[in-house]
Scaffold this motif. Sequence first.
Motif, PDB file in Angstrom:
ATOM      1  N   VAL A 188       0.862  -1.181   0.000  1.00 40.67           N
ATOM      2  CA  VAL A 188       0.000   0.000   0.000  1.00 40.67           C
ATOM      3  C   VAL A 188       0.894   1.225   0.000  1.00 40.67           C
ATOM      4  O   VAL A 188       1.835   1.330   0.807  1.00 40.67           O
ATOM      5  N   PHE A 189       0.614   2.149  -0.907  1.00 40.83           N
ATOM      6  CA  PHE A 189       1.411   3.375  -0.989  1.00 40.83           C
ATOM      7  C   PHE A 189       0.478   4.560  -1.162  1.00 40.83           C
ATOM      8  O   PHE A 189      -0.336   4.593  -2.083  1.00 40.83           O
ATOM      9  N   GLU A 190       0.585   5.500  -0.243  1.00 36.57           N
ATOM     10  CA  GLU A 190      -0.241   6.714  -0.233  1.00 36.57           C
ATOM     11  C   GLU A 190      -1.723   6.382  -0.354  1.00 36.57           C
ATOM     12  O   GLU A 190      -2.472   6.990  -1.125  1.00 36.57           O
ATOM     13  N   GLY A 191      -2.111   5.357   0.407  1.00 36.26           N
ATOM     14  CA  GLY A 191      -3.510   4.997   0.507  1.00 36.26           C
ATOM     15  C   GLY A 191      -4.055   4.121  -0.602  1.00 36.26           C
ATOM     16  O   GLY A 191      -5.234   3.755  -0.585  1.00 36.26           O
ATOM     17  N   VAL A 192      -3.211   3.743  -1.546  1.00 39.53           N
ATOM     18  CA  VAL A 192      -3.641   2.904  -2.671  1.00 39.53           C
ATOM     19  C   VAL A 192      -2.976   1.536  -2.559  1.00 39.53           C
ATOM     20  O   VAL A 192      -1.763   1.450  -2.324  1.00 39.53           O
ATOM     21  N   ALA A 193      -3.766   0.479  -2.692  1.00 39.63           N
ATOM     22  CA  ALA A 193      -3.235  -0.893  -2.637  1.00 39.63           C
ATOM     23  C   ALA A 193      -2.810  -1.336  -4.031  1.00 39.63           C
ATOM     24  O   ALA A 193      -3.528  -1.111  -5.022  1.00 39.63           O
ATOM     25  N   TYR A 194      -1.645  -1.969  -4.103  1.00 43.45           N
ATOM     26  CA  TYR A 194      -1.109  -2.444  -5.376  1.00 43.45           C
ATOM     27  C   TYR A 194      -0.756  -3.927  -5.256  1.00 43.45           C
ATOM     28  O   TYR A 194      -0.356  -4.398  -4.183  1.00 43.45           O
ATOM     29  N   SER A 195      -0.878  -4.635  -6.371  1.00 47.17           N
ATOM     30  CA  SER A 195      -0.474  -6.038  -6.416  1.00 47.17           C
ATOM     31  C   SER A 195       0.395  -6.267  -7.644  1.00 47.17           C
ATOM     32  O   SER A 195       0.330  -5.515  -8.625  1.00 47.17           O
ATOM     33  N   LEU A 196       1.205  -7.316  -7.574  1.00 50.20           N
ATOM     34  CA  LEU A 196       2.103  -7.672  -8.666  1.00 50.20           C
ATOM     35  C   LEU A 196       1.946  -9.156  -8.962  1.00 50.20           C
ATOM     36  O   LEU A 196       1.616  -9.946  -8.076  1.00 50.20           O
ATOM     37  N   ALA A 197       2.204  -9.539 -10.196  1.00 48.22           N
ATOM     38  CA  ALA A 197       2.119 -10.939 -10.600  1.00 48.22           C
ATOM     39  C   ALA A 197       3.514 -11.546 -10.655  1.00 48.22           C
ATOM     40  O   ALA A 197       4.485 -10.865 -11.005  1.00 48.22           O
ATOM     41  N   PRO A 198       3.677 -12.831 -10.297  1.00 52.14           N
ATOM     42  CA  PRO A 198       4.982 -13.483 -10.411  1.00 52.14           C
ATOM     43  C   PRO A 198       5.548 -13.349 -11.828  1.00 52.14           C
ATOM     44  O   PRO A 198       4.797 -13.398 -12.816  1.00 52.14           O
ATOM     45  N   ASN A 199       6.856 -13.180 -11.934  1.00 52.93           N
ATOM     46  CA  ASN A 199       7.475 -13.006 -13.255  1.00 52.93           C
ATOM     47  C   ASN A 199       8.504 -14.088 -13.580  1.00 52.93           C
ATOM     48  O   ASN A 199       9.291 -13.946 -14.523  1.00 52.93           O
ATOM     49  N   THR A 200       8.521 -15.177 -12.786  1.00 55.40           N
ATOM     50  CA  THR A 200       9.294 -16.364 -13.126  1.00 55.40           C
ATOM     51  C   THR A 200       8.414 -17.582 -12.873  1.00 55.40           C
ATOM     52  O   THR A 200       7.390 -17.491 -12.196  1.00 55.40           O
ATOM     53  N   ASP A 201       8.839 -18.728 -13.404  1.00 55.84           N
ATOM     54  CA  ASP A 201       8.056 -19.948 -13.198  1.00 55.84           C
ATOM     55  C   ASP A 201       8.532 -20.755 -11.996  1.00 55.84           C
ATOM     56  O   ASP A 201       8.019 -21.843 -11.739  1.00 55.84           O
ATOM     57  N   TRP A 202       9.517 -20.222 -11.232  1.00 54.53           N
ATOM     58  CA  TRP A 202      10.056 -20.968 -10.097  1.00 54.53           C
ATOM     59  C   TRP A 202       9.930 -20.226  -8.770  1.00 54.53           C
ATOM     60  O   TRP A 202      10.256 -20.775  -7.717  1.00 54.53           O
TER      61      TRP A 202
END
Length: 298
Positions: A69-83
């Motif tokens: 969470v940054f400055e009140g906004v929630a963020y998500s990221l997707a995995p970028n490797t298969d391991w």
Amino acid sequence: MSVFILENDKLGLHFSTDGAAIWRFFAKGRAGEVPLMHAPSATVGGHAGQSACFPLVPFGNRIRNNLFVFEGVAYSLAPNTDWDQHYLHGDGWTTEWSVAERAPDRARVVMRNDSAGSPYVYGAAQFLVLEGTTLTLSLEVVNRGARALPFGLGWHPYFPLTAGTTLQAPANALWLEGANWLPTDRVVVPTDLDFRTARQLPRRWVNHGFEGWNGACEIVWPDREARLKLDSDPLFGRYFLFVSDPNFDAGYNYEYFAFEPMSHSANAHNLRDGAGLRRLAPGESLSGSIRLTAELES
């Protein structure tokens, strides 16, 4: 993908635009080449994760649960490797870069990221310069997105680990490692990992982020009569140290280790005050350099 060589009369470097990765970095000694980074067995131009060094942008390492969470906004990221279940080391090492400038002893490569798996929209540039016995690596990131976000920079070089190799890199704290390679507690540096004075690296699994670093590092290979001095801009006040283990990496025989200058801690997005990350508003940039100087005794 382009693969090319940079060199002068003292140093040589093999480089690929795939991941902006260095595959070989060596000094030119009287008896031949002296490796200054670990030269992998993989073919030059393969995936950057197999290389000798790659840039960390827009940040390095992992974020717990791929959420922040940054400055009140929630963020998500997707995995970028298969391991690995995490979005690991940013996008620079998984992206094809373009050559913006090139000369026999220097090059500038650039990339832009608009990945759907990350909230980060940015441009980046890496500048590599050989001058005498010194390689200077410079990295810049520009926020091209619509919102301010926390950014960080670093590099992930691997160095040869021989029987007599010593490391000197003073720090005043480290993060213990927990599940999924994530940090847990910040503690005083234990004796066997205290590199305020030159010390051999342990032959066991080591995967820790160190803090309170002054930006100076020296690696000595007595059996090769060589040393490498690393000097970092003040931006890079942390480093990550990695020594693998044969139980984790089949075929590994303690022939290399990673020493990663970083501007921030692992999982910094979820630590108080950003742990070294810098807030970049749209259009703002962050940059820094490290210098690696070779010294040969023969």
